[in-house]
Motif scaffolding. Structure first.
Motif, PDB file in Angstrom:
ATOM      1  N   SER A 178      -2.133   2.459  -0.836  1.00 55.81           N
ATOM      2  CA  SER A 178      -0.958   2.955  -1.384  1.00 55.81           C
ATOM      3  C   SER A 178       0.207   2.136  -1.746  1.00 55.81           C
ATOM      4  O   SER A 178       1.182   2.364  -2.200  1.00 55.81           O
TER       5      SER A 178
ATOM      6  N   ARG B 197       0.580   0.119  -4.655  1.00 51.30           N
ATOM      7  CA  ARG B 197       0.932   0.325  -5.940  1.00 51.30           C
ATOM      8  C   ARG B 197       1.691   1.604  -6.161  1.00 51.30           C
ATOM      9  O   ARG B 197       2.517   1.544  -6.889  1.00 51.30           O
ATOM     10  N   THR B 198       1.163   2.514  -5.246  1.00 51.61           N
ATOM     11  CA  THR B 198       2.072   3.893  -5.734  1.00 51.61           C
ATOM     12  C   THR B 198       3.552   3.837  -5.339  1.00 51.61           C
ATOM     13  O   THR B 198       4.297   4.617  -5.510  1.00 51.61           O
ATOM     14  N   HIS B 199       3.710   2.699  -4.083  1.00 48.29           N
ATOM     15  CA  HIS B 199       5.151   2.828  -3.579  1.00 48.29           C
ATOM     16  C   HIS B 199       5.990   1.792  -4.345  1.00 48.29           C
ATOM     17  O   HIS B 199       7.105   1.689  -4.140  1.00 48.29           O
TER      18      HIS B 199
END
Length: 243
Positions: free
Chosen positions: A116, A118-120
């Motif tokens: 998670s 990279r997505t944040h």
């Protein structure tokens, strides 16, 4: 209504900290919670967040009964809270504080394999920029000024895109300039979430909120718009002269 609270009471033995309090909050509304010291404001906020279970009463969020729900369940349902005292991780960077907050709803598998992160990243950058902390992302949170630490904790509360943000005296200990900036940051959250804010600084709060609830000795003294509260003689007698 986003939040509906009815007959909420909280007792600690013989001490009644909150007595039959009601509050209704519309989607997107900014609501002030004011009153003299010891009037039950922080207790009310903690009961909404689930940190303190109410002795009696009912709490509905989006029409769903969350009266007995845990703080974790309420967080997943969209409630974030910033307490009066900051609870950041001073030995970690500003970015890592934000990442921990952002990942708090992630599954264990996602955390173990860092799926998670990279997505944040982009979301964290946007939230930090909103609170003028983008350039401090790599700094240790412990070296931030008091105002910056307060802003970081609000940013952490906003990291999960809450429906309802609860703020307990976010300007406590801040300079005049820091209070002004805090108000600007919060005003820019209009349209992103609803806010309930406990605050002693009336000049700060009346320029920010849509409605107010006044507590006195654990009971609701008055509800209304800022203008209605300012002209209420009971509020003037009980609140303004005792602050």
């Amino acid at each position: 209504m986003l939040l509906e609270i009815s007959n909420l009471s909280k007792s600690y033995g013989q001490l009644k900290a909150l007595s039959r309090a009601d509050l209704a909050l519309a989607e997107g509304e900014f609501h002030g919670l004011i009153g003299p010291n010891g009037s039950g404001k922080s207790t009310f906020l903690k009961c909404i967040a689930g940190v303190q279970p109410p002795s009696t009463g009912r709490v509905l969020l989006g029409g769903r009964d969350i009266t007995t729900a845990s703080p974790q369940h309420r967080a997943r349902a969209g409630i974030s809270i910033k307490f009066q005292l900051t609870s950041i991780f001073p030995e970690l960077s500003v970015y890592d504080n934000m990442l921990i907050a952002s990942q708090s709803r992630e599954s264990l598998v996602s955390l173990v394999f860092s799926r998670s992160c990279r997505t944040h990243r982009d979301h964290i950058a946007r939230v930090l920029s909103h609170f003028a902390l983008a350039e401090r992302a790599d700094d240790l949170a412990g070296v931030l000024s008091n105002g910056e630490q307060q802003w970081l904790e609000i940013a952490m509360a906003m990291a999960l895109n809450p429906r309802l943000l609860l703020l307990d005296e976010p300007t406590a200990g801040l300079s005049i300039e820091e209070r002004k900036l805090t108000g600007e940051f919060l005003r820019q959250l209009h349209g992103k979430c609803s806010i309930i804010i406990v605050e002693h600084d009336l000049d700060f709060i009346r320029g920010l909120v849509d409605h107010m609830t006044v507590l006195d000795q654990g009971s609701v003294l008055a509800n209304g718009t800022v203008a209605e509260i300012q002209s209420n003689t009971k509020v003037q007698d009980v609140y303004l002269r005792r602050i």
